[in-house]
Design an enzyme around this catalytic site. Sequence first.
Site, PDB file in Angstrom:
ATOM      1  N   ASP A 100      -2.293  11.452  -1.038  1.00 35.23           N
ATOM      2  CA  ASP A 100      -1.212  10.474  -1.237  1.00 35.23           C
ATOM      3  C   ASP A 100      -1.076  10.163  -2.724  1.00 35.23           C
ATOM      4  O   ASP A 100      -0.888   9.017  -3.116  1.00 35.23           O
ATOM      5  CB  ASP A 100      -1.484   9.190  -0.450  1.00 35.23           C
ATOM      6  CG  ASP A 100      -0.239   8.307  -0.343  1.00 35.23           C
ATOM      7  OD1 ASP A 100       0.884   8.847  -0.443  1.00 35.23           O
ATOM      8  OD2 ASP A 100      -0.383   7.091  -0.170  1.00 35.23           O
TER       9      ASP A 100
ATOM     10  N   VAL B 144      -4.593  -7.791  -2.426  1.00 38.02           N
ATOM     11  CA  VAL B 144      -5.597  -7.524  -3.446  1.00 38.02           C
ATOM     12  C   VAL B 144      -5.761  -8.797  -4.271  1.00 38.02           C
ATOM     13  O   VAL B 144      -4.782  -9.364  -4.745  1.00 38.02           O
ATOM     14  CB  VAL B 144      -5.200  -6.347  -4.355  1.00 38.02           C
ATOM     15  CG1 VAL B 144      -6.301  -6.067  -5.378  1.00 38.02           C
ATOM     16  CG2 VAL B 144      -4.921  -5.100  -3.523  1.00 38.02           C
TER      17      VAL B 144
ATOM     18  N   GLY C  60       1.428  -3.582   2.786  1.00 36.13           N
ATOM     19  CA  GLY C  60       1.400  -3.536   4.237  1.00 36.13           C
ATOM     20  C   GLY C  60       0.006  -3.686   4.819  1.00 36.13           C
ATOM     21  O   GLY C  60      -0.167  -4.225   5.906  1.00 36.13           O
ATOM     22  N   MET C  61      -1.033  -3.191   4.116  1.00 33.77           N
ATOM     23  CA  MET C  61      -2.382  -3.237   4.659  1.00 33.77           C
ATOM     24  C   MET C  61      -3.112  -4.527   4.336  1.00 33.77           C
ATOM     25  O   MET C  61      -4.162  -4.790   4.894  1.00 33.77           O
ATOM     26  CB  MET C  61      -3.188  -2.051   4.140  1.00 33.77           C
ATOM     27  CG  MET C  61      -2.827  -0.739   4.781  1.00 33.77           C
ATOM     28  SD  MET C  61      -3.872   0.571   4.165  1.00 33.77           S
ATOM     29  CE  MET C  61      -5.473  -0.016   4.730  1.00 33.77           C
TER      30      MET C  61
ATOM     31  N   GLY D  15      -1.857  -8.562  -5.864  1.00 30.09           N
ATOM     32  CA  GLY D  15      -1.049  -7.537  -5.198  1.00 30.09           C
ATOM     33  C   GLY D  15      -1.009  -7.795  -3.708  1.00 30.09           C
ATOM     34  O   GLY D  15      -1.899  -8.428  -3.139  1.00 30.09           O
TER      35      GLY D  15
ATOM     36  N   LYS E 200      -9.893  -5.942  -2.214  1.00 28.02           N
ATOM     37  CA  LYS E 200      -8.790  -5.612  -1.299  1.00 28.02           C
ATOM     38  C   LYS E 200      -9.197  -6.073   0.083  1.00 28.02           C
ATOM     39  O   LYS E 200     -10.158  -5.564   0.668  1.00 28.02           O
ATOM     40  CB  LYS E 200      -8.489  -4.116  -1.310  1.00 28.02           C
ATOM     41  CG  LYS E 200      -7.436  -3.719  -0.278  1.00 28.02           C
ATOM     42  CD  LYS E 200      -6.896  -2.319  -0.489  1.00 28.02           C
ATOM     43  CE  LYS E 200      -5.850  -2.287  -1.585  1.00 28.02           C
ATOM     44  NZ  LYS E 200      -5.090  -1.016  -1.612  1.00 28.02           N
TER      45      LYS E 200
END
Length: 703
Positions: A141, A25, A21-22, A18, A40
Site C-alpha cells: 500500500d 493517532v 477510518g481505523m 491524525g 495509533k
Amino acid sequence: MPENRLIQGRYRLLDTIGRGGMGEVWRARDESLGRQVAVKCLKPLGPRHEPSFLQVLRERFRREARVAAALQHRGITVVHDFGEDDGTLFIVMELLSGRNLSQLLDDNRRQPLPVPDVIEIAEQVTAALAYTHEQSIVHRDLKPANIVRTTDGTVKICDFGIARLGHDIGFTARLTGTGIAMGSPHYMSPEQIGAHAIDHRSDLYSLGCVLYELATGVPPFDLGDAWAVLIGHRDTAPTPPRTLRPDLPEAYERIMLELLAKEPDNRPRDADALAKRLADARHPYPGRGPAIGPGVMTAPDRRLPSWTQGMTLGSPAGLDRPRRYASDRAATVLTDAWTSGGDPQRGDASPAAGIAGPALPDDRRAALAALAGRHTAALNLGRLGRWEEAGEAHRALAAERERLLGPDHPDTLTSRLESGRALGRLGRHFEAHQTYAEVLAGRERALGPDHPDTLSCRHHVALNLGRLGRLEDCRAMAREVAGARARVLGANHPDTLTTRYELAYILGKLGKWTAALQTYQEVAAARAETLGPDHPDTLAARYEVGICLGRLGRSADALALYRDLVAARTRAQGADDRDTLRARHGLGVNLGRQNRWQEALVEAREVAAARERVLGPDHPDTLVSRRESAVALGWLGRWSEAEDIYRQVADARERILGASHLDVLASHTDLAQCLEQLGRAGEAAALHRRVAALRQERAERRR
C-alpha cells in the site's frame, strides 16, 4: 478517546495528530522513558463484541505488530510497543516531525516538487524497500500518504503491518459511493488488479506511481473515475513524464517508465537494481551530476545523508532466490486482507500471508494460495464491471474451495456470497436471494447468528429483499441487522452505520421521509464523530439528508445544507469530483424549488459543462444536468430553448438505453409537455401516443 488518558499505565495521550477510518493517532508521552511518541489507537472494541471474533482479532493484531516491530531501518517508522488497553488495540511508534508526501504536494499547491527533492526521495525510499524486501516483506500500500519526509530530510515509510488490520476491524478504504473495499487505486500495480501473484515488484510499481506524481504533480493515470484508473493501470501506457515536466532528466524518466511496466518482469528486478539505476542516473561519471539530455536542466549534486555512508543494500530480492522466497517462507504481504488457509475461528493465519500457523503440505499450501489469487482476480472483475465473468469465477472458486475445505468453511461461503453479489449486479435478484439464504444458513451453523460474517450475509439478504420489491420485509430485516451489529460491533461501527444507511434508503422508498431523515441525520453525525466531518462516507450521509429535506418540502434547509456540502466536497475531493458535482446538482434543484430559476439555470449549466468535461457528453449524470437546465428555461418562459435541450437529451438517452427504457420515456414526456407550451398540440399528442404504446409493450414483456 479523552486527552490525558493513560494507556497501560505508561503512555499519556496528549493531543490528536491524525484521524482515519481505523482510529486515531495521538501525540503521547512515554512516562517510563520521558520521551514523546505517537500512539495509533485502533477503534475501541468494547465488551459487546462476539468473543471468538475478538480473540482472533487480538491474535492477528499481535502477529502483525510483531512483524512491524521487527523492522529496524532508518527509512522505516520505528514501532516501539503494542498492546491492548480497556478494549482498545494500540501501537506505539516514533513521533515523526515532518510532512507526508501528499501533504508536501498540497503545500506546493499540487505542483511538481523540485527535481533534486524527487531524486532524494526516490533514493531513500528505494533503500528502505531493499531492506524490507530482504526480510521477505511486501508493503503493498505504498502511496504518498504513507511516506514521510522529516524535518532533517530523512524519508520514512509508514504503516507496515497496520493497514492490513483494517480488514478484520471493518475499516477498509472505500471508493466513494460504491461501498466496495479497495486499496489506493492511483498506486495499485496491474497484478494487484488482475489475477497475478503479488511480490516485491508490486511495491516497485507503486513507487513508480509515487515518483511520477512527485515529478509531474499528477498520478500516472489521473482519470477521475476509480474504475477508469484501474483500467489505466492494466491497459494504458502512461504519458511520459517529461511531456508534463520538460526539466526532468531523461535518465529519471526512463527509470519511472520502467517502474510502471505492466509486466513485473519488465521492471527493475528488485530494489537493489533500482538503487544502482538511480545512482548511475545521479552520477554517470565520477564527480558529475545527473545525466544530461538535450534541453534538460541539470539537478544540483546533493550528497546522500551521512547515515548512508558504508551502507550496503543487500543482495537482490528476486523470486529466484530460494533463500528468501522458498516455499517454507512466503513473502509477508502486510497490507493485504487475510486470506484464510486455516480456520479463522481458531485464529489460523493464511499460509499465503507468511504468518505462523499450522503446517500444511506444500501441495495444499500451493492450492490454497492459488485459490486466494483467483479470489482477488474475481473481485477485480467485479470492480471493473465485468459481473458475468466475476460470477462465473466465484462459482467455480466456491466449488473448488468446497472440495478442499468443506461446504461450511468461511472461504467457501465467502466465494458463494460473492457469486450472489454478482447475480444481484446482473439483476438476477431471485437467484441472488437463494444463494444468500444458503450462505446465511452455512454461516449460522459454522459461526453462530451474531458473528460479524453472519451479520454481513444477513445485511445482503435484507438489501436483496428490497431489490425484489419486498420493501417491508427489507425494512424489518435491515432494522434487525442494524440492532445486532450495534450489539456485537458497536453503535458507531462502520458496518452498523452502513446497515442503518440502507435502512434509511428503504424508509425513503416506502415514502417514510421523516423517519428516513432522522436516520440519515443520526448516521451522518456518527460518521462525523468517528471518521471526521469531511470523510466521503460522512458526506454521502449528509447528501441523503439533503434529499430527504427536499422531499419533505424543506427546500430552504436543503439549500443551506447543499451549500455547505459543496464547500466540504470541494475541499475534500476537488471541484470536479463526481460527488462534488452531484452536490452542486442538488443545490441547483433546490434553487428552483425556491423559485430562484435564473440562479438555478446558471448552476445547472455550469454543472452540465463540468460533467460533460469530466464524464463525457452522454453520461447519465451529464444528461440529468442538461435536463435540469431545460426545466429552468421552461420556468423562465424560454420554451424554444428548452425544446432543443429536451430533444437532445431524449435522443441521447434513446441511442444509449433503447426506445422503451423508463428514462427515455420520461424524456419524451418532457418534450411533449414542452411542445404543448409552444402551442404545437398535434406533435405533442403524437409523442404522447408513442410513449403510451411503448409503456404498454414494456408492461407486456414484463408479464
